[in-house]
Write an enzyme that holds these catalytic residues in place. Structure first.
Site, PDB file in Angstrom:
ATOM      1  N   ASP A  83       0.867  -1.169   0.000  1.00  0.00           N
ATOM      2  CA  ASP A  83       0.000   0.000   0.000  1.00  0.00           C
ATOM      3  C   ASP A  83       0.914   1.232   0.000  1.00  0.00           C
ATOM      4  OD1 ASP A  83      -2.331   1.691   0.529  1.00  0.00           O
ATOM      5  OD2 ASP A  83      -1.503   1.853   2.559  1.00  0.00           O
ATOM      6  N   ALA A  84       0.427   2.360  -0.520  1.00  0.00           N
ATOM      7  CA  ALA A  84       1.277   3.565  -0.609  1.00  0.00           C
ATOM      8  C   ALA A  84       1.082   4.504   0.587  1.00  0.00           C
ATOM      9  CB  ALA A  84       1.000   4.303  -1.913  1.00  0.00           C
ATOM     10  N   TYR A  85      -0.118   5.068   0.707  1.00  0.00           N
ATOM     11  CA  TYR A  85      -0.358   6.129   1.687  1.00  0.00           C
ATOM     12  C   TYR A  85      -0.441   5.586   3.109  1.00  0.00           C
ATOM     13  CZ  TYR A  85      -1.542   8.515  -2.648  1.00  0.00           C
ATOM     14  OH  TYR A  85      -1.513   9.016  -3.918  1.00  0.00           O
ATOM     15  N   ARG A 130      -7.775  12.809   6.442  1.00  0.00           N
ATOM     16  CA  ARG A 130      -7.570  11.398   6.154  1.00  0.00           C
ATOM     17  C   ARG A 130      -8.834  10.566   6.414  1.00  0.00           C
ATOM     18  NH1 ARG A 130      -5.363   7.565   3.066  1.00  0.00           N
ATOM     19  NH2 ARG A 130      -4.683   5.720   4.205  1.00  0.00           N
ATOM     20  N   SER A 144      -2.397   0.880  -4.920  1.00  0.00           N
ATOM     21  CA  SER A 144      -2.927   2.014  -4.164  1.00  0.00           C
ATOM     22  C   SER A 144      -4.251   2.526  -4.718  1.00  0.00           C
ATOM     23  CB  SER A 144      -1.898   3.143  -4.190  1.00  0.00           C
ATOM     24  OG  SER A 144      -2.447   4.354  -3.717  1.00  0.00           O
ATOM     25  N   ASN A 145      -5.037   3.133  -3.820  1.00  0.00           N
ATOM     26  CA  ASN A 145      -6.254   3.835  -4.220  1.00  0.00           C
ATOM     27  C   ASN A 145      -5.931   5.101  -5.008  1.00  0.00           C
ATOM     28  OD1 ASN A 145      -8.216   2.134  -3.222  1.00  0.00           O
ATOM     29  ND2 ASN A 145      -8.494   3.237  -1.283  1.00  0.00           N
TER      30      ASN A 145
END
Lengths: 248, 248
Positions: B9-11, B40, B115-116
């Site tokens: 995942d990125a964030y 967030r 990622s989203n």
């Protein structure tokens, strides 16, 4: 188009979920309010996450699991019986003070609840509060195995009441629910119970932002989802006038 | 089963989204941290709500809309340019300090991001941080028009890398993402960056619960969704050892 049915969200709209705070405060002194706020955020998150993961679960299980999460995060341990007493309060939530009079004044329309709550939870709640005598139907999303704001949930209104979306006024204090209903094609009245002015004032007066103010704010202010409810009201008592004015 | 691909995942996992706080604090002194926390929460909510309402929107739009919501709720007005400066920071997020060394040590596996984030946001972020030189793929959910934790999002891993779920280790610090990946059938390592002990201690020491502590808690503690990640780690640097130990 005449409004032929007025359909209400239950939790936070007809019933004050903050009324759980009396029981949580008794079980965990000074944590009562913060428990209800975190509990509600997680209860909602779990309905959406489980719907997306296609792992539907009964709302009563989700309500238990989100309470368990809340107590764990706060480092609190429930003594035997306390957990059950808190859960039990969900079947005895307080009605908002203007709920009964509003429903009585709307008697010319079909009246119903459409809620994420399970059939068992809703039946008990509606009976305990006496609403079973004024509602034409209490509709749980149970049979669709998906929660609001998925379109499938809102289709239940026409399926149960036989009234098409254009002739339904859907009422919710939940911004995400108001958007979901609008997205589906219902007429929507959103109840804004905490105004932005009150929120901003609370921020200014305090050490930047008090936690309860903040948690309330992110549940009560209209969301930015590219959708706009048809009506913005501040109390249930505004509904009879609104329905009358909507007549062609 | 050997792990042939490690997908991140990125964030919040490779990139520290709290690093936005430096820019928000500059634009809104003393509100920097609370802005990032509310932002967030709403950013995530909007991905789930839009997915359920079948109103997919690009993650960059959702990120803008959730920032607009946050400023409104806090009663803050952005001066011209400030909004754009804050958004720009999303393309220049800080990597967690152990990210580069971890990826270098995992070079025997295929390495990717799922990622989203939108393709444009992720391309810029990965390039600006130098990860384009170590990753085999940067996968956005864009093409599926639905966000994690919907199963469709996770199917992209096999589609792009050609590695089946049983041979993939998926890494996320986001509890809901870890559960979504596990529900889909991937091997999952969840990074717990804030321990429950630290959280409970923060509660005890303060006036019940400070708002930032609380917002962090409800984003970092494992959720109650009836799912359990395979591994629970506390930093990216634990991954090379974990992948080696996973070998048959």
């Amino acid at each position: 188009m005449t409004i032929k049915a007025v359909v209400f969200d239950a939790y936070g709209t007809l019933y004050d979920i903050q009324s759980v705070a009396s029981v949580t405060e008794e079980a965990f002194p000074s944590y009562g309010e913060i428990i209800t706020q975190i509990w509600r955020i997680k209860q909602l998150e779990y309905t959406w996450l489980r719907s997306l993961m296609r792992r539907h679960q009964d709302f009563s299980v989700i309500t238990e699991e989100s309470l368990a999460y809340t107590l764990r995060v706060l480092g609190l341990k429930a003594e035997p019986g306390a957990f059950a007493r808190i859960m039990e309060k969900y079947l005895h939530l307080d009605l908002y003070p203007d709920a009964l009079a509003t429903l009585a004044a709307l008697r010319g329309c079909k009246l119903a609840i459409l809620s994420n709550g399970s059939t068992a939870m809703l039946s008990a709640l509606v009976k305990n509060s006496g609403l079973d005598r004024v509602l034409n139907a209490t509709i749980s999303v149970d049979s669709k195995k998906i929660f609001k704001p998925a379109p499938d949930a809102y289709t239940l209104i026409e399926e149960v009441l036989g009234v098409p979306p254009t002739e339904v006024l859907f009422v919710s204090s939940n911004p995400w629910d108001s958007c979901g209903a609008k997205s589906f094609g219902l007429n929507v009245a959103w109840i804004e119970r905490v105004t932005p002015e009150a929120m901003a004032l609370a921020c200014v007066k305090s050490d930047v932002v008090p936690p309860l103010t903040m948690f309330k704010a992110i549940r009560t202010q209209m969301d930015e989802l590219g959708l706009k409810p048809d009506y913005r009201i501040h109390a249930l008592s505004e509904l009879p006038g609104l329905v009358a004015a909507h007549e062609p």
